[in-house]
Design an enzyme around this catalytic site. Structure first.
Site, PDB file in Angstrom:
ATOM      1  N   ASP A 228     -16.394  -3.580  29.774  1.00 21.43           N
ATOM      2  CA  ASP A 228     -15.083  -3.313  29.191  1.00 21.43           C
ATOM      3  C   ASP A 228     -14.145  -4.463  29.552  1.00 21.43           C
ATOM      4  OD1 ASP A 228     -12.986  -2.021  27.936  1.00 21.43           O
ATOM      5  OD2 ASP A 228     -12.995  -0.267  29.255  1.00 21.43           O
TER       6      ASP A 228
ATOM      7  N   CYS B 207     -15.229   7.537  22.693  1.00 23.08           N
ATOM      8  CA  CYS B 207     -14.707   7.969  23.979  1.00 23.08           C
ATOM      9  C   CYS B 207     -13.245   8.408  23.865  1.00 23.08           C
ATOM     10  CB  CYS B 207     -14.830   6.834  24.989  1.00 23.08           C
ATOM     11  SG  CYS B 207     -14.735   7.400  26.701  1.00 23.08           S
TER      12      CYS B 207
END
Length: 212
Positions: A128, A8
Site C-alpha cells: 500500500d 476493502c
C-alpha cells in the site's frame, strides 16, 4: 491465472449485498476504530450470514484475543494486519488455518529486507502507499519500487487504485501479483462503494484480458 479482486472498507449492509452480486473474491471489513470505515459490532450477525465471498478483517496492532473474537463474531475467513504485528503473531493465525495478509506501506525508503522474516508466517503481502493512517490514502505509490521486492510470496497491490489506473495495475508485469485491493476511489463516501462503477470497471478489465 486471473487476478483476484478485493474490495476493502465496507460498512453498509445494503451496500454489501449489492457488492456480493459482482465477481469479487474478497471483502475487507475494517476493525480499526480510528478509521472512517470502521465496522460497527451491531452488524455482526448479518455479516456472519453473508456467503459466497471471503470476508477479511483488517486490524491495526490489535491483540490476538481481539482478533480471535472478531473472527468468530463476524465469520471471517482471514485477516489483514496493517500495524507493527510481528511474524510470531501472524504465524499463530496461519497455523490455525486462518488466511493471513500482512500489509506494508511503501515509499522510496522502505526496507524490503524486513519482509524476509514474514515470508513463512503469512499467505500474502499487501503493498500500500505509506501513510501514518495505515492506508486509505487514495494515493498511488510508485509501482517501479516493486523491482526491489525479491521474495516469491504473492501479493495484493493497493493504494489509489481507480477506474483510470486499474487496467494498468492488472497488466503489471509481475507473476507474484495475486490481486488488486480496491477502496476509496470506488466510493460515494467513506465506506459506501459505487457498485455500478465497480461493475463497469470489472467488465472493462475482463475485456482487456480477452485475446484479440
Amino acid at each position: 491465472m486471473s487476478l483476484k479482486i478485493k474490495v476493502c472498507g465496507m460498512k453498509d449492509l445494503d451496500n454489501m449485498l449489492d457488492l456480493i452480486k459482482l465477481p469479487i473474491d474478497y471483502m475487507g471489513l475494517i476493525f480499526y476504530e480510528k478509521s472512517k470505515r470502521y465496522v460497527s459490532s451491531l452488524d455482526a450477525h448479518f455479516i456472519k450470514s453473508i456467503q459466497g465471498i471471503k470476508k477479511i478483517g483488517v486490524f491495526v496492532n490489535a491483540t490476538e484475543q481481539e482478533i480471535l473474537e472478531k473472527i468468530d463474531t463476524f465469520g471471517l475467513t482471514g485477516i489483514q494486519l496493517h500495524g507493527h504485528e510481528d511474524p510470531n503473531l501472524c504465524l499463530q493465525f496461519k497455523s490455525r488455518g486462518i488466511l493471513v495478509i500482512k500489509s506494508f506501506g511503501i515509499d522510496e525508503s522502505f526496507d524490503w529486507q524486513s519482509l524476509v522474516k514474514y515470508d513463512d508466517a503469512v499467505d500474502y503481502f499487501l503493498f500500500d502507499t505509506k501513510s501514518v493512517n495505515h492506508g486509505g490514502t487514495g494515493i498511488q505509490f510508485d509501482w517501479s519500487l516493486l523491482k526491489n521486492y525479491k521474495l516469491e510470496k504473492p501479493y495484493f497491490l493497493s493504494g489509489g487504485l481507480s477506474a483510470e489506473n486499474v487496467i494498468s495495475a492488472s497488466q503489471f508485469p509481475d507473476h507474484r501479483l495475486y490481486g488488486l485491493d480496491l477502496n476509496s476511489k470506488f466510493e460515494f463516501k467513506s465506506g459506501i462503494k459505487n457498485v455500478e462503477l465497480l461493475e463497469q470497471t470489472l467488465k472493462n478489465m475482463s475485456y482487456e484480458q480477452i485475446p484479440g
